[in-house]
Design a protein around this motif. Structure first.
Motif, short mmCIF file in Angstrom:
data_model
loop_
_atom_site.label_atom_id
_atom_site.label_comp_id
_atom_site.label_asym_id
_atom_site.label_seq_id
_atom_site.Cartn_x
_atom_site.Cartn_y
_atom_site.Cartn_z
N ASP A 183 0.80 -1.23 0.00
CA ASP A 183 0.00 0.00 0.00
C ASP A 183 0.83 1.27 0.00
O ASP A 183 0.30 2.36 -0.22
CB ASP A 183 -1.02 0.08 1.15
N ALA A 184 2.14 1.16 0.26
CA ALA A 184 3.01 2.33 0.22
C ALA A 184 2.52 3.45 1.12
O ALA A 184 2.58 4.63 0.76
CB ALA A 184 3.19 2.83 -1.22
N ASP A 185 2.02 3.11 2.31
CA ASP A 185 1.66 4.13 3.29
C ASP A 185 2.90 4.95 3.63
O ASP A 185 4.01 4.40 3.69
CB ASP A 185 1.12 3.48 4.57
N ILE A 186 2.72 6.22 3.91
CA ILE A 186 3.90 7.06 4.14
C ILE A 186 4.70 6.60 5.35
O ILE A 186 5.94 6.66 5.35
CB ILE A 186 3.51 8.55 4.24
N GLU A 187 4.03 6.12 6.39
CA GLU A 187 4.76 5.62 7.55
C GLU A 187 5.56 4.36 7.19
O GLU A 187 6.64 4.13 7.73
CB GLU A 187 3.81 5.34 8.71
N ALA A 188 5.03 3.56 6.28
CA ALA A 188 5.78 2.39 5.83
C ALA A 188 7.02 2.81 5.05
O ALA A 188 8.10 2.22 5.20
CB ALA A 188 4.90 1.49 4.96
N VAL A 189 6.88 3.83 4.22
CA VAL A 189 8.03 4.34 3.47
C VAL A 189 9.10 4.84 4.44
O VAL A 189 10.30 4.60 4.26
CB VAL A 189 7.60 5.46 2.50
N ARG A 190 8.68 5.50 5.48
CA ARG A 190 9.64 5.98 6.49
C ARG A 190 10.28 4.81 7.22
O ARG A 190 11.48 4.86 7.54
CB ARG A 190 8.94 6.93 7.47
N ARG A 191 9.50 3.75 7.49
CA ARG A 191 10.10 2.55 8.11
C ARG A 191 11.13 1.93 7.20
O ARG A 191 12.17 1.43 7.66
CB ARG A 191 9.01 1.53 8.46
N ILE A 192 10.87 1.94 5.90
CA ILE A 192 11.83 1.39 4.94
C ILE A 192 13.13 2.19 5.00
O ILE A 192 14.23 1.63 4.99
CB ILE A 192 11.23 1.39 3.52
N ILE A 193 13.02 3.50 5.06
CA ILE A 193 14.21 4.35 5.13
C ILE A 193 14.97 4.10 6.43
O ILE A 193 16.21 4.09 6.45
CB ILE A 193 13.82 5.83 4.99
N ARG A 194 14.23 3.86 7.52
CA ARG A 194 14.89 3.57 8.80
C ARG A 194 15.47 2.17 8.86
O ARG A 194 16.21 1.83 9.79
CB ARG A 194 13.88 3.74 9.95
N VAL B 196 4.55 -2.71 -1.44
CA VAL B 196 4.07 -2.79 -2.82
C VAL B 196 3.25 -1.55 -3.11
O VAL B 196 2.30 -1.24 -2.38
CB VAL B 196 3.23 -4.06 -3.06
N TYR B 197 3.66 -0.83 -4.14
CA TYR B 197 2.94 0.37 -4.57
C TYR B 197 1.91 -0.02 -5.61
O TYR B 197 2.23 -0.59 -6.64
CB TYR B 197 3.93 1.38 -5.15
N LYS B 198 0.67 0.28 -5.31
CA LYS B 198 -0.42 0.04 -6.24
C LYS B 198 -0.86 1.39 -6.80
O LYS B 198 -1.03 2.35 -6.05
CB LYS B 198 -1.57 -0.67 -5.52
N ARG C 257 12.31 6.74 -7.70
CA ARG C 257 11.91 6.36 -9.06
C ARG C 257 10.47 5.89 -9.14
O ARG C 257 9.93 5.75 -10.23
CB ARG C 257 12.84 5.26 -9.60
N THR C 258 9.87 5.59 -8.01
CA THR C 258 8.48 5.09 -8.01
C THR C 258 7.55 6.12 -7.37
O THR C 258 6.83 6.83 -8.06
CB THR C 258 8.40 3.75 -7.27
N LEU C 259 7.59 6.23 -6.07
CA LEU C 259 6.61 7.05 -5.35
C LEU C 259 6.78 8.54 -5.58
O LEU C 259 5.81 9.27 -5.78
CB LEU C 259 6.68 6.74 -3.86
N VAL C 260 8.03 9.01 -5.58
CA VAL C 260 8.27 10.44 -5.79
C VAL C 260 8.01 10.81 -7.24
O VAL C 260 7.33 11.80 -7.54
CB VAL C 260 9.71 10.82 -5.37
N LYS C 261 8.48 9.98 -8.16
CA LYS C 261 8.29 10.25 -9.58
C LYS C 261 6.80 10.31 -9.94
O LYS C 261 6.38 11.15 -10.74
CB LYS C 261 8.98 9.17 -10.42
N ASP C 262 6.00 9.43 -9.35
CA ASP C 262 4.56 9.38 -9.65
C ASP C 262 3.76 10.42 -8.87
O ASP C 262 2.53 10.49 -9.01
CB ASP C 262 4.00 7.98 -9.35
#
Length: 360
Positions: free
Chosen positions: A256-267, A274-276, A331-336
């Motif tokens: 779902d690419a929730d923003i908190e998940a993206v931050r967890r990935i960075i941490r 998965v980005y839908k 390349r995915t979330l920011v670009k889109d």
């Protein structure tokens, strides 16, 4: 559920959105008529429903039909409440419904009532039972495959063992089984599934409880990877490891690419999500709804057809998901345009964002 794909592919959806304007009567027609579209979403537990899907659908409906209005309700994971909401919208006289079912079986009789009232229903993200007129989702089998492939890669890169805990979706959702089949097609025979849990309500708290049980039973050192089916469930898994005092977390997947998940990935707390393509999914649902409300077919919108347990040949669109790791967020979330770097990179994450190549 069985899907038959035509020669068109989901990659054409963006172009089809333009065609749908013409199919729905074009701007001249849109300026001279209006109707009410009912939107029913299943919960607030998954952030995407309120933060992404609802505003995107509302925006696209206004573009396609400026005089149209939207009636909205959220079931908050209560199937009985959603049935009441659906019946209320029928009584109010909406012309078409976009429905993401809290329970795809429980809502069947209400969909039949909508059909009796000549109100077409577009099934959104999850395929509900009953006489559905259109269906749009993301290819769930591919979602599961992306998660399984990513987990295998992460475990291999880290030299981990082979023990995996699976945190699956709510069993009342057909998507949960779809995701699981996709994952098992990749990981079966390559790992040992030490524990597998179905997470009711896709709930972070329920995921925490089950992950804590797995940690207690197996010991954290014997959990080499966690297949968490979405980001809310991943958040529960991460919290369980932290509660158990585990500093080095195993690879954990998400969706779902929730923003908190993206931050967890960075941490470094969550390996991937998965980005839908929410915008394309919302665009398609809106185009289907407007066309159906105007008594038009869906040939210019749908790219495939799907059979449910109750209905055959439902005009459908299955969109293509993408895996997101720390290496391709930009390349995915920011670009889109899903998030900006500033939205992702809070002050505490600046250093980690720089390491990930995310700062300007």
């Amino acid at each position: 559920m069985r899907t038959r794909t035509r020669h068109l592919v989901a990659a054409l959806v963006a172009g089809l959105m333009t065609l749908s304007l013409a199919a729905c009567g074009g701007d001249d027609v849109a300026d001279t008529d209006g109707f009410t579209v009912g939107l029913l979403l299943p919960s607030r537990a998954v952030p995407r429903w309120e933060h992404s899907d609802k505003p995107l659908i509302e925006q696209r409906l206004k573009e396609l039909c400026p005089r149209c209005t939207m009636e909205y309700a959220n079931a908050e994971n209560d199937a009985a409440r959603q049935r009441e909401q659906l019946m209320s919208m029928i009584t109010k006289g909406v012309e078409v419904l976009i429905l993401d079912a809290a329970d795809t079986r429980a809502v069947r009789s209400s969909i039949q009532e909508a059909r009796k009232a000549d109100i077409p229903v577009v099934s959104y993200d999850r395929l509900a039972e009953g006489p559905i007129s259109g269906y749009v989702t993301v290819d769930g089998g591919q979602v599961g495959k992306l998660q399984g492939e990513a987990l295998l890669k992460a475990m291999s890169d880290r030299g981990n063992g082979e023990n995996v805990v699976m945190l699956n979706g709510d069993p009342t959702s057909p998507n949960a089984a779809w995701y699981k089949r996709g994952t098992l097609s990749v990981i079966k025979g390559k790992v040992t599934i030490s524990r597998s849990y179905d997470i009711l309500g896709w709930s972070k708290d329920n995921a925490h409880t089950n992950m804590s049980a797995a940690i207690a039973a197996l010991g954290p050192d014997r959990i080499d990877g966690v297949l968490a089916v979405n980001d809310s469930i991943a958040a529960g898994a991460v919290a369980a490891f932290k509660s158990a005092g585990v500093r080095k977390l195993p690879p954990i997947t998400g969706q779902d690419a929730d923003i908190e998940a993206v931050r967890r990935i960075i941490r470094g707390e969550q390996y991937m999500t998965v980005y839908k393509p929410f915008a394309a999914e919302a665009d398609t649902a809106a185009a289907m709804a407007v066309a159906l409300a105007r008594g038009e077919g869906l040939d210019d919108v749908s790219t495939t057809s799907t059979d449910s347990s109750t209905t055959e040949d439902i005009p459908s669109v299955l969109l293509t998901p993408s895996a997101v790791t720390v290496d391709n967020i930009e390349r995915t979330l920011v670009k889109d345009g899903v998030y900006t770097v500033d939205q992702i990179c809070t002050p505490e994450l600046r250093r980690a964002c720089e390491k990930a190549g995310l700062t300007r």
